[in-house]
Write a protein that holds these residues in place. Structure first.
Motif, mmCIF file in Angstrom:
data_model
loop_
_atom_site.group_PDB
_atom_site.id
_atom_site.type_symbol
_atom_site.label_atom_id
_atom_site.label_comp_id
_atom_site.label_asym_id
_atom_site.label_seq_id
_atom_site.Cartn_x
_atom_site.Cartn_y
_atom_site.Cartn_z
ATOM 1 N N GLY A 1 0.793 -1.213 0.000
ATOM 2 C CA GLY A 1 0.000 0.000 0.000
ATOM 3 C C GLY A 1 0.824 1.261 0.000
ATOM 4 O O GLY A 1 0.278 2.338 -0.051
ATOM 5 N N ASP A 2 2.162 1.140 0.065
ATOM 6 C CA ASP A 2 3.021 2.314 0.068
ATOM 7 C C ASP A 2 3.489 2.618 -1.353
ATOM 8 O O ASP A 2 2.999 2.071 -2.321
ATOM 9 N N SER A 3 4.475 3.466 -1.436
ATOM 10 C CA SER A 3 5.030 3.872 -2.721
ATOM 11 C C SER A 3 5.686 2.684 -3.420
ATOM 12 O O SER A 3 6.310 1.832 -2.792
ATOM 13 N N LEU A 4 5.571 2.647 -4.722
ATOM 14 C CA LEU A 4 6.246 1.620 -5.504
ATOM 15 C C LEU A 4 7.696 1.988 -5.777
ATOM 16 O O LEU A 4 8.456 1.183 -6.303
ATOM 17 N N LEU A 5 8.096 3.212 -5.447
ATOM 18 C CA LEU A 5 9.454 3.647 -5.715
ATOM 19 C C LEU A 5 10.378 3.501 -4.517
ATOM 20 O O LEU A 5 11.573 3.268 -4.674
ATOM 21 N N TYR A 6 9.857 3.672 -3.300
ATOM 22 C CA TYR A 6 10.706 3.632 -2.118
ATOM 23 C C TYR A 6 9.947 2.970 -0.986
ATOM 24 O O TYR A 6 8.756 3.189 -0.821
ATOM 25 N N ASN A 7 10.623 2.156 -0.204
ATOM 26 C CA ASN A 7 9.988 1.425 0.874
ATOM 27 C C ASN A 7 10.705 1.740 2.183
ATOM 28 O O ASN A 7 11.920 1.575 2.291
ATOM 29 N N TRP A 8 9.943 2.180 3.195
ATOM 30 C CA TRP A 8 10.512 2.530 4.494
ATOM 31 C C TRP A 8 10.484 1.372 5.483
ATOM 32 O O TRP A 8 10.903 1.507 6.622
ATOM 33 N N ASN A 9 10.020 0.197 5.080
ATOM 34 C CA ASN A 9 9.846 -0.918 6.006
ATOM 35 C C ASN A 9 11.130 -1.691 6.293
ATOM 36 O O ASN A 9 11.144 -2.550 7.163
ATOM 37 N N ILE A 10 12.187 -1.456 5.566
ATOM 38 C CA ILE A 10 13.440 -2.188 5.766
ATOM 39 C C ILE A 10 14.518 -1.182 6.152
ATOM 40 O O ILE A 10 14.869 -0.305 5.353
ATOM 41 N N GLY A 11 15.050 -1.285 7.350
ATOM 42 C CA GLY A 11 16.113 -0.390 7.813
ATOM 43 C C GLY A 11 15.675 1.063 7.749
ATOM 44 O O GLY A 11 14.595 1.424 8.200
ATOM 45 N N MET A 12 16.523 1.877 7.152
ATOM 46 C CA MET A 12 16.205 3.294 6.957
ATOM 47 C C MET A 12 15.541 3.525 5.602
ATOM 48 O O MET A 12 15.485 4.638 5.116
ATOM 49 N N GLY A 13 15.081 2.461 5.002
ATOM 50 C CA GLY A 13 14.408 2.547 3.708
ATOM 51 C C GLY A 13 15.295 2.030 2.589
ATOM 52 O O GLY A 13 16.507 1.921 2.727
ATOM 53 N N LEU A 14 14.661 1.678 1.485
ATOM 54 C CA LEU A 14 15.405 1.219 0.316
ATOM 55 C C LEU A 14 14.619 1.516 -0.942
ATOM 56 O O LEU A 14 13.411 1.691 -0.916
ATOM 57 N N ASP A 15 15.370 1.528 -2.035
ATOM 58 C CA ASP A 15 14.790 1.768 -3.348
ATOM 59 C C ASP A 15 14.044 0.511 -3.785
ATOM 60 O O ASP A 15 14.657 -0.523 -4.052
ATOM 61 N N PHE A 16 12.725 0.578 -3.856
ATOM 62 C CA PHE A 16 11.923 -0.596 -4.168
ATOM 63 C C PHE A 16 12.037 -0.982 -5.639
ATOM 64 O O PHE A 16 11.914 -2.151 -5.978
ATOM 65 N N VAL A 17 12.307 -0.029 -6.526
ATOM 66 C CA VAL A 17 12.414 -0.355 -7.949
ATOM 67 C C VAL A 17 13.605 -1.278 -8.201
ATOM 68 O O VAL A 17 13.515 -2.241 -8.959
ATOM 69 N N GLY A 18 14.737 -0.999 -7.558
ATOM 70 C CA GLY A 18 15.895 -1.875 -7.704
ATOM 71 C C GLY A 18 15.625 -3.268 -7.167
ATOM 72 O O GLY A 18 15.997 -4.269 -7.774
ATOM 73 N N LEU A 19 14.973 -3.338 -6.032
ATOM 74 C CA LEU A 19 14.602 -4.622 -5.439
ATOM 75 C C LEU A 19 13.646 -5.384 -6.357
ATOM 76 O O LEU A 19 13.806 -6.572 -6.608
ATOM 77 N N PHE A 20 12.664 -4.675 -6.883
ATOM 78 C CA PHE A 20 11.693 -5.282 -7.787
ATOM 79 C C PHE A 20 12.371 -5.787 -9.061
ATOM 80 O O PHE A 20 12.109 -6.897 -9.519
ATOM 81 N N SER A 21 13.264 -4.981 -9.641
ATOM 82 C CA SER A 21 13.872 -5.364 -10.913
ATOM 83 C C SER A 21 14.791 -6.569 -10.777
ATOM 84 O O SER A 21 14.949 -7.320 -11.728
ATOM 85 N N TYR A 22 15.382 -6.769 -9.612
ATOM 86 C CA TYR A 22 16.277 -7.914 -9.453
ATOM 87 C C TYR A 22 15.542 -9.167 -8.987
ATOM 88 O O TYR A 22 15.846 -10.267 -9.425
ATOM 89 N N TYR A 23 14.567 -9.016 -8.105
ATOM 90 C CA TYR A 23 13.939 -10.180 -7.486
ATOM 91 C C TYR A 23 12.524 -10.493 -7.977
ATOM 92 O O TYR A 23 12.120 -11.638 -7.970
ATOM 93 N N LEU A 24 11.762 -9.499 -8.329
ATOM 94 C CA LEU A 24 10.321 -9.705 -8.450
ATOM 95 C C LEU A 24 9.721 -9.401 -9.815
ATOM 96 O O LEU A 24 8.504 -9.408 -9.950
ATOM 97 N N ALA A 25 10.503 -9.115 -10.832
ATOM 98 C CA ALA A 25 9.946 -8.667 -12.104
ATOM 99 C C ALA A 25 9.410 -9.799 -12.975
ATOM 100 O O ALA A 25 8.937 -9.552 -14.071
ATOM 101 N N SER A 26 9.473 -11.011 -12.507
ATOM 102 C CA SER A 26 8.939 -12.134 -13.265
ATOM 103 C C SER A 26 7.432 -11.972 -13.458
ATOM 104 O O SER A 26 6.723 -11.596 -12.527
ATOM 105 N N PRO A 27 6.933 -12.282 -14.654
ATOM 106 C CA PRO A 27 5.479 -12.235 -14.844
ATOM 107 C C PRO A 27 4.727 -13.156 -13.876
ATOM 108 O O PRO A 27 3.619 -12.840 -13.461
ATOM 109 N N LEU A 28 5.348 -14.272 -13.491
ATOM 110 C CA LEU A 28 4.689 -15.170 -12.537
ATOM 111 C C LEU A 28 4.653 -14.577 -11.135
ATOM 112 O O LEU A 28 3.772 -14.888 -10.346
ATOM 113 N N HIS A 29 5.604 -13.721 -10.804
ATOM 114 C CA HIS A 29 5.606 -13.075 -9.493
ATOM 115 C C HIS A 29 4.541 -11.983 -9.405
ATOM 116 O O HIS A 29 4.101 -11.649 -8.311
#
Length: 189
Positions: A1-29
């Motif tokens: 429910g938060d921003s698709l660009l940045y996530n504050w739930n891990i540590g001091m936050g992280l770039d969610f686009v980078g995380l998505f592009s490496y781990y989650l960009a599969s059509p099945l995901h």
């Protein structure tokens, strides 16, 4: 429910686009969006046999289209590809299995591009390979480059034809990688 660009739930936050592009960009995901959160563990446990099954199917399609055979050997070799040592060694890394599954279709697309001048399958599958996991997707590009030279040597038609085919496959490779930049450039930034 938060921003698709940045996530504050891990540590001091992280770039969610980078995380998505490496781990989650599969059509099945992407199907996880419609599943309840309580089903995530079961779904990701089910993804590994689904992806290995798709790898087997896609390799069987490749063999069928290239060798024009319709016997039990197609299914047997398809299963061998889906259960090869690389797939079993990296089964824990399900984000890499998409590109592994798409590799036979990408190679089939390359053969169709060079033999019949039909670029759609090659461009779409290479785009999906790089888009779903850029790390292994770029290894696919290196594999295609090496396979291109093997293919051209095996059906040698002269240096002029080699150059024309190299330009053709280079153009559609750049197009596929360029299409994946919709995700890769924000991840790089």
């Amino acid at each position: 429910g938060d921003s698709l660009l940045y996530n504050w739930n891990i540590g001091m936050g992280l770039d969610f686009v980078g995380l998505f592009s490496y781990y989650l960009a599969s059509p099945l995901h992407l199907l996880t969006v419609i599943l309840p959160e309580s089903w995530m563990l079961e779904y990701f446990s089910l993804l590994m046999p689904i992806k290995l099954g798709l790898a087997s199917l896609f390799f069987a399609i490749f063999l069928n289209q290239v060798f024009k055979k319709e016997d039990i050997s197609i299914s047997l070799f398809g299963a061998m590809y889906g259960l090869c040592g690389w797939a079993l060694a990296y089964q824990w890394n399900i984000m890499w299995l998409d590109t592994f599954a798409l590799l036979p279709l990408t190679v089939l697309g390359m053969v169709r591009l060079l033999m019949d001048k039909k670029p759609v399958l090659y461009t779409v599958t290479l785009f999906l390979s790089v888009f779903s996991n850029y790390y292994i997707g770029f290894f696919t590009c290196i594999f295609i480059l090496l396979l291109f030279f093997v293919f051209e040597i095996c059906r040698w038609r002269g240096f002029k034809a080699l150059c024309a085919d190299f330009v053709r496959i280079g153009w559609f490779t750049v197009l596929a990688i360029g299409m994946s930049c919709i995700l890769e450039l924000p991840a790089l930034a």
